[in-house]
Motif scaffolding. Sequence first.
Motif, mmCIF file in Angstrom:
data_model
loop_
_atom_site.group_PDB
_atom_site.id
_atom_site.type_symbol
_atom_site.label_atom_id
_atom_site.label_comp_id
_atom_site.label_asym_id
_atom_site.label_seq_id
_atom_site.Cartn_x
_atom_site.Cartn_y
_atom_site.Cartn_z
ATOM 1 N N GLN A 121 9.125 -96.656 -49.150
ATOM 2 C CA GLN A 121 9.438 -97.804 -49.749
ATOM 3 C C GLN A 121 8.235 -98.593 -50.038
ATOM 4 O O GLN A 121 8.196 -99.723 -50.726
ATOM 5 C CB GLN A 121 10.064 -98.407 -48.425
ATOM 6 C CG GLN A 121 11.468 -97.969 -47.958
ATOM 7 C CD GLN A 121 12.103 -98.678 -46.939
ATOM 8 O OE1 GLN A 121 11.380 -99.313 -45.915
ATOM 9 N NE2 GLN A 121 13.343 -98.549 -46.660
ATOM 10 N N LEU A 122 7.045 -98.234 -49.383
ATOM 11 C CA LEU A 122 5.766 -99.021 -49.841
ATOM 12 C C LEU A 122 5.432 -99.087 -51.054
ATOM 13 O O LEU A 122 4.923 -100.369 -51.329
ATOM 14 C CB LEU A 122 4.611 -98.331 -48.901
ATOM 15 C CG LEU A 122 3.503 -99.019 -48.760
ATOM 16 C CD1 LEU A 122 3.582 -100.463 -48.491
ATOM 17 C CD2 LEU A 122 2.200 -98.249 -48.068
ATOM 18 N N ALA A 160 7.369 -113.675 -49.497
ATOM 19 C CA ALA A 160 8.602 -113.780 -50.100
ATOM 20 C C ALA A 160 8.796 -112.397 -50.901
ATOM 21 O O ALA A 160 10.050 -111.873 -50.739
ATOM 22 C CB ALA A 160 8.758 -115.091 -50.988
ATOM 23 N N ALA A 161 7.885 -112.001 -51.827
ATOM 24 C CA ALA A 161 8.129 -110.733 -52.368
ATOM 25 C C ALA A 161 8.313 -109.533 -51.318
ATOM 26 O O ALA A 161 8.974 -108.643 -51.813
ATOM 27 C CB ALA A 161 6.847 -110.465 -53.348
ATOM 28 N N ALA A 162 7.312 -109.414 -50.486
ATOM 29 C CA ALA A 162 7.462 -108.347 -49.398
ATOM 30 C C ALA A 162 8.917 -108.394 -48.768
ATOM 31 O O ALA A 162 9.359 -107.314 -48.484
ATOM 32 C CB ALA A 162 5.966 -108.262 -48.718
ATOM 33 N N GLY A 163 8.946 -109.601 -48.253
ATOM 34 C CA GLY A 163 10.435 -109.612 -47.641
ATOM 35 C C GLY A 163 11.447 -109.209 -48.444
ATOM 36 O O GLY A 163 12.468 -108.583 -48.172
ATOM 37 N N THR A 164 11.680 -109.771 -49.742
ATOM 38 C CA THR A 164 12.716 -109.482 -50.710
ATOM 39 C C THR A 164 12.806 -108.009 -51.103
ATOM 40 O O THR A 164 13.835 -107.310 -51.063
ATOM 41 C CB THR A 164 12.622 -110.062 -52.079
ATOM 42 O OG1 THR A 164 12.751 -111.404 -51.537
ATOM 43 C CG2 THR A 164 13.695 -109.984 -52.969
ATOM 44 N N ALA A 165 11.535 -107.186 -51.202
ATOM 45 C CA ALA A 165 11.577 -106.067 -51.512
ATOM 46 C C ALA A 165 12.083 -105.207 -50.424
ATOM 47 O O ALA A 165 12.817 -104.290 -50.484
ATOM 48 C CB ALA A 165 10.197 -105.490 -51.995
ATOM 49 N N TYR A 166 11.426 -105.211 -49.393
ATOM 50 C CA TYR A 166 11.912 -104.821 -47.906
ATOM 51 C C TYR A 166 13.334 -104.642 -47.734
ATOM 52 O O TYR A 166 14.270 -103.847 -47.373
ATOM 53 C CB TYR A 166 11.123 -105.206 -46.828
ATOM 54 C CG TYR A 166 11.803 -104.398 -45.472
ATOM 55 C CD1 TYR A 166 10.839 -103.288 -45.119
ATOM 56 C CD2 TYR A 166 12.389 -105.063 -44.510
ATOM 57 C CE1 TYR A 166 11.312 -102.482 -44.237
ATOM 58 C CE2 TYR A 166 12.654 -104.383 -43.430
ATOM 59 C CZ TYR A 166 12.143 -103.131 -43.221
ATOM 60 O OH TYR A 166 12.563 -102.354 -41.889
ATOM 61 N N ALA A 167 14.061 -106.003 -47.947
ATOM 62 C CA ALA A 167 15.545 -106.208 -47.517
ATOM 63 C C ALA A 167 16.383 -105.641 -48.745
ATOM 64 O O ALA A 167 17.498 -105.106 -48.305
ATOM 65 C CB ALA A 167 15.785 -107.763 -47.459
ATOM 66 N N THR A 168 15.770 -105.550 -49.916
ATOM 67 C CA THR A 168 16.574 -104.710 -51.017
ATOM 68 C C THR A 168 16.482 -103.403 -50.725
ATOM 69 O O THR A 168 17.504 -102.724 -50.844
ATOM 70 C CB THR A 168 15.737 -105.091 -52.416
ATOM 71 O OG1 THR A 168 15.991 -106.532 -52.587
ATOM 72 C CG2 THR A 168 16.632 -104.468 -53.316
ATOM 73 N N LEU A 169 15.513 -102.918 -50.487
ATOM 74 C CA LEU A 169 15.452 -101.505 -50.284
ATOM 75 C C LEU A 169 16.217 -100.848 -48.972
ATOM 76 O O LEU A 169 16.827 -99.705 -49.157
ATOM 77 C CB LEU A 169 13.857 -100.930 -50.061
ATOM 78 C CG LEU A 169 13.120 -101.120 -51.454
ATOM 79 C CD1 LEU A 169 11.573 -100.745 -51.074
ATOM 80 C CD2 LEU A 169 13.374 -100.171 -52.354
ATOM 81 N N VAL A 176 19.563 -100.691 -51.608
ATOM 82 C CA VAL A 176 19.497 -99.307 -52.223
ATOM 83 C C VAL A 176 19.610 -98.383 -51.037
ATOM 84 O O VAL A 176 19.618 -97.237 -51.241
ATOM 85 C CB VAL A 176 18.148 -99.209 -52.745
ATOM 86 C CG1 VAL A 176 17.728 -97.747 -53.458
ATOM 87 C CG2 VAL A 176 17.760 -100.302 -53.880
ATOM 88 N N ARG A 177 19.089 -98.784 -49.711
ATOM 89 C CA ARG A 177 19.262 -97.698 -48.515
ATOM 90 C C ARG A 177 18.167 -96.680 -48.659
ATOM 91 O O ARG A 177 18.664 -95.387 -48.513
ATOM 92 C CB ARG A 177 20.639 -97.134 -48.206
ATOM 93 C CG ARG A 177 21.560 -98.627 -48.004
ATOM 94 C CD ARG A 177 22.810 -98.025 -47.430
ATOM 95 N NE ARG A 177 23.853 -99.054 -47.095
ATOM 96 C CZ ARG A 177 23.875 -99.659 -46.233
ATOM 97 N NH1 ARG A 177 22.979 -99.394 -45.101
ATOM 98 N NH2 ARG A 177 24.769 -100.777 -46.057
#
Length: 305
Positions: free
Chosen positions: A225-226, A290-299, A303-304
């Motif tokens: 995910q990183l 906000a970007a890190a949180g959004t990316a993490y939540a989306t993944l 997307v799981r």
Amino acid sequence: MRASYLMSGVATGIRRNVSMTVALILSTGIALLFLVGSLLINKEITATQSAYKDKLNVSIYLCNGVATAGSGSTCKHKITTAERTALQNQLTSDPQIKSVSYVTPEEAANRLKKVLGSKVVDEAGPGALPASFSLKLHDLKKDYIAVADRYSRSAGVDLVQNQDQSLKIILRLFDTGRIGSAVMAIIVGVCALIQMANTIQTAAMQRRNETGIMRLVGATRWMTQLPFVIEAVLAAAAGAVLATLGGWIAKSVFLDGLLGDQVKSRILQPIALNDVLIAGLIGLVVAAVAAAGTAYATLRLAVRL
């Protein structure tokens, strides 16, 4: 995971979705530009209020015997020397008034020229700026109404004006701009986050085979995910840089350019480069989180991965 391998994956992801990344940078930059603008306007309001604190006066404008268009003057005669002397003595002995100074029409014109320029004042013609008494009260908010009521009906007095009211009008305009910028920052920011989530989701689907292989050879979920999180943070950082540059340009055009005379005369307070950089840094931190949180939540949720 080696840093070189990690950054190689980030670069590959950006190249594959360069158009979406550029769109994401621009939308993030626009949202942060409104945020930076809101912060700078707030800085201007705070600086102006601080500069005028304990410096606001009450002006008593005297009848000059000249009716000017749109002045709203109710004077029927020019104030006499006796009336002016009597008024000054009354003002000087008033316990609610801290100090009194007489401003001649020439002094008033010279002050206004520093703000509006000589051409505007000269075109107004003689009699446009009457003589006045400038008062400093012990407590402007508490004593103004009583003082204004006491002297507004005195012989030879045309108008009693509280400079605090004029300042409030100016600050109200800035405050409207601040609120508008904040609202636009929220609206465009939400759109940018939605676009960021869609971009990450698309990129993750394109690289599902690669991430699947990484998981088979022992990579943790966080390792896969990183790279996507870093891509989102880099796009947000690029948008913050653009927003900071846009804030500096807006400051130079509007505050230093269009309102340059008011800034030079200290009616409005200047905003330094450091103020713009601080606002940009705040925007950068907000965007990165906000970007890190959004990316993490989306993944994790969409997307799981």
